[in-house]
Design a protein around this motif. Structure first.
Motif, PDB file in Angstrom:
ATOM      1  N   UNK A 193       0.887  -1.166   0.000  1.00 60.67           N
ATOM      2  CA  UNK A 193       0.000   0.000   0.000  1.00 60.67           C
ATOM      3  C   UNK A 193       0.920   1.209   0.000  1.00 60.67           C
ATOM      4  N   UNK A 194       0.671   2.144  -0.920  1.00 62.01           N
ATOM      5  CA  UNK A 194       1.594   3.277  -1.056  1.00 62.01           C
ATOM      6  C   UNK A 194       1.626   4.152   0.175  1.00 62.01           C
ATOM      7  N   UNK A 195       0.476   4.278   0.879  1.00 68.25           N
ATOM      8  CA  UNK A 195       0.418   5.220   1.998  1.00 68.25           C
ATOM      9  C   UNK A 195       0.139   4.490   3.308  1.00 68.25           C
ATOM     10  N   UNK A 196       0.670   5.047   4.379  1.00 66.73           N
ATOM     11  CA  UNK A 196       0.554   4.438   5.714  1.00 66.73           C
ATOM     12  C   UNK A 196      -0.896   4.265   6.139  1.00 66.73           C
ATOM     13  N   UNK A 197      -1.761   5.205   5.775  1.00 64.46           N
ATOM     14  CA  UNK A 197      -3.154   5.181   6.222  1.00 64.46           C
ATOM     15  C   UNK A 197      -3.939   4.013   5.639  1.00 64.46           C
ATOM     16  N   UNK A 317     -16.183   8.871  11.716  1.00 66.40           N
ATOM     17  CA  UNK A 317     -16.516  10.306  11.705  1.00 66.40           C
ATOM     18  C   UNK A 317     -15.478  11.155  10.974  1.00 66.40           C
ATOM     19  N   UNK A 318     -14.250  10.663  10.865  1.00 62.97           N
ATOM     20  CA  UNK A 318     -13.209  11.401  10.137  1.00 62.97           C
ATOM     21  C   UNK A 318     -13.000  10.860   8.731  1.00 62.97           C
ATOM     22  N   UNK A 319     -13.931  10.053   8.246  1.00 60.98           N
ATOM     23  CA  UNK A 319     -13.829   9.482   6.912  1.00 60.98           C
ATOM     24  C   UNK A 319     -13.732  10.555   5.843  1.00 60.98           C
ATOM     25  N   UNK A 320     -12.988  10.253   4.788  1.00 60.98           N
ATOM     26  CA  UNK A 320     -12.774  11.227   3.726  1.00 60.98           C
ATOM     27  C   UNK A 320     -11.686  12.229   4.030  1.00 60.98           C
ATOM     28  N   UNK A 321     -10.820  11.895   4.986  1.00 60.30           N
ATOM     29  CA  UNK A 321      -9.768  12.826   5.417  1.00 60.30           C
ATOM     30  C   UNK A 321      -8.689  13.029   4.347  1.00 60.30           C
ATOM     31  N   UNK A 322      -8.533  12.064   3.440  1.00 59.02           N
ATOM     32  CA  UNK A 322      -7.511  12.008   2.381  1.00 59.02           C
ATOM     33  C   UNK A 322      -6.087  12.103   2.927  1.00 59.02           C
ATOM     34  N   UNK A 323      -5.881  11.757   4.186  1.00 62.98           N
ATOM     35  CA  UNK A 323      -4.540  11.759   4.765  1.00 62.98           C
ATOM     36  C   UNK A 323      -3.729  10.579   4.241  1.00 62.98           C
ATOM     37  N   UNK A 324      -2.469  10.831   3.934  1.00 63.69           N
ATOM     38  CA  UNK A 324      -1.560   9.737   3.591  1.00 63.69           C
ATOM     39  C   UNK A 324      -1.039   9.057   4.847  1.00 63.69           C
ATOM     40  N   UNK A 328      -2.964  11.215  14.491  1.00 67.46           N
ATOM     41  CA  UNK A 328      -3.867  11.638  15.571  1.00 67.46           C
ATOM     42  C   UNK A 328      -4.936  10.589  15.849  1.00 67.46           C
ATOM     43  N   UNK A 329      -5.603  10.112  14.814  1.00 64.23           N
ATOM     44  CA  UNK A 329      -6.694   9.148  14.996  1.00 64.23           C
ATOM     45  C   UNK A 329      -6.211   7.699  14.969  1.00 64.23           C
ATOM     46  N   UNK A 330      -4.906   7.507  14.767  1.00 63.62           N
ATOM     47  CA  UNK A 330      -4.290   6.179  14.828  1.00 63.62           C
ATOM     48  C   UNK A 330      -4.975   5.170  13.891  1.00 63.62           C
ATOM     49  N   UNK A 331      -5.314   5.634  12.718  1.00 67.41           N
ATOM     50  CA  UNK A 331      -5.905   4.779  11.681  1.00 67.41           C
ATOM     51  C   UNK A 331      -7.120   4.006  12.211  1.00 67.41           C
ATOM     52  N   UNK A 332      -7.980   4.718  12.918  1.00 69.51           N
ATOM     53  CA  UNK A 332      -9.082   4.023  13.578  1.00 69.51           C
ATOM     54  C   UNK A 332     -10.068   3.413  12.593  1.00 69.51           C
ATOM     55  N   UNK A 333     -10.084   3.909  11.352  1.00 70.59           N
ATOM     56  CA  UNK A 333     -11.003   3.315  10.377  1.00 70.59           C
ATOM     57  C   UNK A 333     -10.567   1.902  10.019  1.00 70.59           C
TER      58      UNK A 333
END
Length: 368
Positions: A193-197, A317-324, A328-333
């Protein structure tokens, strides 16, 4: 503009493996619309070993005749001037804009840039919010087809539109690489996966694949990916090998070329992996896909195409953040998805696709 008067078509699409696979129906639409024109793709050079170059994806398809590349996020004036000069020298008649949605202001900027490159006829530049935004659970490939709708029907419901068009030489090489598997069935897998998230983490995959190996004795495991994923994939291979009754395991990370990897996955019973290029690659060759996805982008936008695809995704609740990178949210999704939940999804998808019987069920419904 009549197609017979168009000699050169410039296509603009950034990104790597998944980005170009979801654009395949539009690439084919352009080829049908301008069959006699020379087609050149302006794209970005790979940003890392994990990212495949456009040429590696499209080589041999006949959809693109030449490539112009530039660095991702390039802001150097002289570099951009060189690109503009190269485009002007080539003298394209038409621009087909297939870049991702990055905002109306960037689309207007790009329109001006290509106009300064001498291209008057521009198709698909998303200058409105409607063209910039994926509709609810709309795949990116469908949004692109809407943007270039004036060219005609992209044939999105035809599986051939999404196919990479593998060559017999690529399938022959895949068979050679798969010789250690014998004639037995196997699961395909990629840890990449290219990004950590987007990463579900190595330990969870080890636990899941251990359960799969025990539940389907005799099935093998074949792993694909980039060279820098080889060692981590070896840890997965070790876990699989420790399962009583599990079939052979082959690690092809960094070994097989991208399109040969597609031919390998074409022979897999099912593919498992992240929201990543290999998942799109497996889907493109018709292999059932079970993906574990995070919620960093709009739901459905980057799900591989097809009724043979299922993803496990928790919207938060933070879905759609587009973070790589999610700190902060520790990849809770994605980390709220448990191993047992994914195992249940695997069982359900195996049953839906008729894998135990050796045949896919054509009536399978896609589930998000």
């Amino acid at each position: 503009m009549a197609s017979e008067r168009v000699e050169r078509v410039l296509l603009y699409r950034l990104g790597s493996l998944g980005d170009h696979l979801v654009a395949l129906p539009c690439y084919r639409l352009v080829a049908r619309t301008f069959p006699d024109a020379e087609r050149c793709l302006v794209t970005t050079a790979p940003v890392s070993e994990k990212a495949a170059a456009a040429e590696a994806v499209l080589r041999g398809t006949g959809l693109i005749d030449r490539f112009m590349t530039h660095a991702s996020g390039e802001r150097n004036v002289w570099t951009l001037l060189r690109l503009a000069w190269e485009i002007r020298r080539w003298k394209p008649d038409v621009l087909v804009y297939l870049a991702g949605a990055r905002g109306e202001s960037i689309a207007r900027r790009d329109k001006i840039f290509f106009r300064l490159c001498g291209i008057r006829r521009q198709i698909g530049v998303p200058l409105t919010t409607e063209m910039q935004v994926n509709r609810w659970v709309e795949e990116e490939g469908r949004r692109l087809a809407r943007c270039v709708g004036e060219l005609g029907d992209a044939r999105l419901e035809d599986a051939a539109s999404w196919s990479p068009g593998l060559l017999e030489a690529e399938r022959t090489e895949a068979r050679r690489l798969l010789e250690p598997m014998g004639d037995g069935p196997f699961f395909g897998f990629s840890l990449g996966a290219k990004v950590q998230a987007n990463r579900w983490e190595l330990e969870r995959w080890q636990q899941l694949l251990t359960k799969i190996g025990a539940e389907w004795p005799g099935f093998g495991l074949v792993m694909v990916g980039s060279g820098d994923e080889h060692d981590a994939s070896e840890a997965v291979a070790l876990a699989w090998s420790g399962v009583h009754g599990a079939g052979p395991v082959v690690n092809l990370c960094g070994v097989s070329e991208l399109r040969v990897s597609a031919a390998v996955l074409e022979r897999a019973t099912m593919f498992l992996g992240h929201d990543s290029g290999p998942a799109h690659l497996a889907a493109s060759v018709g292999t059932p896909v079970l993906g574990v996805f995070g919620a960093r982008v709009q739901a459905g936008a980057w799900v591989p195409h097809g009724a043979h695809v299922r993803v496990v995704l928790h919207w938060v609740d933070c879905g759609g953040c587009v973070l790589d990178t999610c700190i902060v949210e520790r990849k809770k999704c994605i980390l709220s998805i448990g191993v047992d939940e994914v195992m249940m999804a695997v069982r359900e998808h195996v049953a839906r696709m008729g894998i135990v019987r050796g045949q896919a069920d054509a009536t399978v419904m896609r589930v998000l």
